[in-house]
Design a protein around this motif. Structure first.
Motif, short mmCIF file in Angstrom:
data_model
loop_
_atom_site.label_atom_id
_atom_site.label_comp_id
_atom_site.label_asym_id
_atom_site.label_seq_id
_atom_site.Cartn_x
_atom_site.Cartn_y
_atom_site.Cartn_z
N GLY A 35 -64.33 -2.54 58.15
CA GLY A 35 -65.22 -3.24 59.07
C GLY A 35 -65.44 -2.43 60.34
N THR A 36 -64.38 -1.80 60.83
CA THR A 36 -64.49 -0.97 62.04
C THR A 36 -65.37 0.25 61.78
N LEU A 37 -65.16 0.90 60.63
CA LEU A 37 -65.98 2.07 60.28
C LEU A 37 -67.45 1.69 60.18
N PHE A 38 -67.74 0.58 59.53
CA PHE A 38 -69.13 0.20 59.32
C PHE A 38 -69.78 -0.29 60.61
N ASP A 39 -68.99 -0.86 61.51
CA ASP A 39 -69.53 -1.18 62.84
C ASP A 39 -69.92 0.10 63.58
N ALA A 40 -69.06 1.13 63.46
CA ALA A 40 -69.33 2.39 64.15
C ALA A 40 -70.56 3.10 63.60
N ALA A 41 -70.83 2.88 62.30
CA ALA A 41 -71.93 3.58 61.64
C ALA A 41 -73.12 2.67 61.36
N ASN A 42 -73.07 1.44 61.84
CA ASN A 42 -74.13 0.46 61.57
C ASN A 42 -74.39 0.32 60.07
N GLY A 43 -73.30 0.25 59.32
CA GLY A 43 -73.41 0.07 57.88
C GLY A 43 -72.57 1.09 57.16
N GLY A 44 -72.54 1.00 55.84
CA GLY A 44 -71.77 1.96 55.08
C GLY A 44 -71.58 1.52 53.64
N LEU A 45 -70.85 2.36 52.92
CA LEU A 45 -70.59 2.15 51.50
C LEU A 45 -69.10 1.94 51.30
N LEU A 46 -68.73 0.84 50.66
CA LEU A 46 -67.33 0.52 50.36
C LEU A 46 -67.13 0.64 48.85
N PHE A 47 -66.20 1.53 48.45
CA PHE A 47 -65.89 1.72 47.04
C PHE A 47 -64.45 1.30 46.80
N VAL A 48 -64.26 0.27 45.97
CA VAL A 48 -62.95 -0.35 45.77
C VAL A 48 -62.80 -0.74 44.30
N LEU A 49 -61.64 -1.28 43.97
CA LEU A 49 -61.42 -1.83 42.63
C LEU A 49 -61.95 -3.26 42.54
N GLY A 50 -62.30 -3.65 41.35
CA GLY A 50 -62.73 -5.02 41.10
C GLY A 50 -62.14 -5.52 39.80
N ASP A 51 -62.69 -6.61 39.32
CA ASP A 51 -62.31 -7.16 38.02
C ASP A 51 -63.46 -8.02 37.53
N ASP A 52 -63.24 -8.74 36.43
CA ASP A 52 -64.32 -9.53 35.83
C ASP A 52 -64.80 -10.65 36.75
N ALA A 53 -63.96 -11.05 37.71
CA ALA A 53 -64.33 -12.15 38.59
C ALA A 53 -65.15 -11.70 39.80
N LEU A 54 -65.26 -10.38 40.00
CA LEU A 54 -65.96 -9.85 41.17
C LEU A 54 -67.18 -9.05 40.72
N PRO A 55 -68.29 -9.11 41.46
CA PRO A 55 -69.48 -8.35 41.06
C PRO A 55 -69.27 -6.85 41.21
N ALA A 56 -69.87 -6.08 40.31
CA ALA A 56 -69.78 -4.62 40.38
C ALA A 56 -70.53 -4.09 41.59
N TYR A 57 -71.56 -4.81 42.03
CA TYR A 57 -72.35 -4.40 43.19
C TYR A 57 -72.59 -5.61 44.08
N GLN A 58 -72.52 -5.37 45.36
CA GLN A 58 -72.74 -6.43 46.33
C GLN A 58 -73.33 -5.82 47.60
N ARG A 59 -74.31 -6.45 48.17
CA ARG A 59 -74.88 -5.96 49.43
C ARG A 59 -74.79 -7.03 50.49
N GLU A 60 -74.27 -6.65 51.65
CA GLU A 60 -74.19 -7.55 52.79
C GLU A 60 -74.84 -6.84 53.97
N ASP A 61 -76.12 -7.12 54.19
CA ASP A 61 -76.90 -6.47 55.23
C ASP A 61 -76.91 -4.96 54.99
N GLN A 62 -76.33 -4.17 55.91
CA GLN A 62 -76.35 -2.71 55.78
C GLN A 62 -75.10 -2.15 55.11
N VAL A 63 -74.27 -3.02 54.55
CA VAL A 63 -73.07 -2.59 53.83
C VAL A 63 -73.27 -2.84 52.34
N GLU A 64 -73.01 -1.81 51.54
CA GLU A 64 -73.04 -1.95 50.10
C GLU A 64 -71.62 -1.79 49.56
#
Length: 397
Positions: A35-64
């Protein structure tokens, strides 16, 4: 090249080989750091682990958010597949990325391979130390390769952050350049005390978090058995993991004849956990004496979050914990791996309720003065600015 999943080009990327979101401490930390990084950059890309219960892609304003969710049984094979997926994202973003912050060597190998951006390595855990606890049959040659990967990340990254001075010292012993390392402590949020939950006994101790062996839950159960004469005292365990991870401990509780005074909760959301934490007599962090907690170091959120709630903590006496708790002032430290010592400390503290209350108030004050997330993220933001002052502007559509 544009990755088919992405809609934006970004200046900032945060990568972590951790499921997000989740109730584990890692996810809490990722939320604050990314959150701090994306505030500093006015957005950004977050790459993390997921599972069947979480979407493979999600966009929240300027954060993907892109999640790697492939089910691969072999752990190391999964890390390699994760790295290949991260490389594709990096290639798609290579023309605009200015800063990449990564949380583990599995991300770091990909991030540092071909870089034209600033890199920050956030060291919370070292797989060469942690993995043998999960995979005791891991071959020495494999561990050697993992250590080499860690060393590569130490050398190739532009900056390293750690949550404790003890971990900083251990990294320096491994040859890491001390000038690269910045200690940014974990934090907690001060909140008003929530209403008392209806589903717990009047008087109880609390343990919350994961159930790995190094957390010392077995020590806690054996110490609680020594408090059998305190018939109105109960133990609440809030595990951040699946109920199956508790089976061995539940069998031990039955053997120790304490099962009837144990109350188990699993994978609670923060709004469910907070009332249980806030109304406990004591919070317990019985970390065991092992390489994971000593050679690596730790900075348990369970301690910080309990203190922020005004709940005194009884914790194992080790260097990283001493950075947080002042013994007998805002908490109590005991020798690790000694159920009798832990039980004795709990008994004495409960015998003096006024002293216990004063200790809880001092604990809350210590968090307010030294360990808020606001303080930690301000320090992180300042580091980003010093490393990459051009990290400004909005993500480019």
């Amino acid at each position: 090249m544009k990755n088919e999943l992405l809609q934006l080009n970004h200046q900032a990327l945060y990568a972590a080989f951790d499921r997000f979101p989740s109730r584990k401490g890692a996810a809490v930390h990722i939320n604050q750091m990314a959150g701090t990084l994306f505030d500093a950059a006015n957005g950004g890309l977050l790459f993390v682990l997921g599972d069947d219960a979480l979407p493979a892609y999600q966009r929240e304003d300027q954060v993907e958010i892109v999640r790697f969710s492939k089910s691969i049984a072999n752990f190391l094979d999964r890390t390699l597949a994760y790295g290949r997926a991260l490389r594709k994202l990096l290639k798609a973003q290579r023309d605009t990325l200015k800063l990449c912050h990564f949380r583990d060597v599995w991300s770091g190998i990909a991030v540092l391979e071909k870089k034209n951006y600033v890199t920050v390595f956030e060291v919370n855990a070292l797989p060469s130390i942690e993995l043998p606890y999960t995979y005791p049959n891991l071959a020495p040659a494999t561990l050697d390769k993992i250590r080499l990967a860690e060393q590569f990340c130490f050398v190739a990254s532009d900056a390293i952050i750690t949550p404790s001075h003890s971990l900083q010292e251990n990294l320096i012993k491994r040859g890491v350049d001390a000038d690269k390392i910045t200690v940014i402590a974990n934090g907690a949020t001060i909140q008003p005390k929530p209403p008392r939950p209806a589903n717990v006994p009047e008087r109880y101790l609390i343990y919350f978090g994961a159930l790995q062996r190094w957390q010392g839950v077995e020590v806690l159960l054996r110490s609680f058995a020594r408090l059998a004469d305190l018939t109105d005292l109960h133990l609440v365990i809030c595990a951040s993991t699946h109920p199956r991870t508790a089976r061995a401990y539940q069998k031990l509780a039955t053997k120790l004849e304490i099962a009837e005074r144990l109350h188990w909760f699993f994978a609670l959301e923060e709004d469910e956990l907070a009332p249980l934490r806030a109304h406990a007599q004591l919070s317990v962090a019985p970390l065991i004496e092992c390489s994971r907690n000593l050679e690596q170091g730790c900075a348990p959120l369970k301690i910080l979050e309990s203190m922020a709630a005004g709940v005194p903590v009884v914790a194992s006496d080790m260097p990283s914990v001493r950075e947080i708790i002042n013994d007998k002032i805002d908490g109590k430290l005991v020798r690790p791996d000694r159920p009798s010592d832990l039980a004795r400390a709990i008994r004495v503290m409960l015998e003096y309720p006024e002293t216990l209350q004063a200790m809880g108030e001092r604990a809350r004050r210590r968090i307010e003065e030294h360990f808020t997330w606001e303080k930690s993220t301000d320090e992180l933001r300042a580091l980003y600015h010093s490393l990459c002052p051009e990290l400004t502007g909005k993500s480019i559509a």
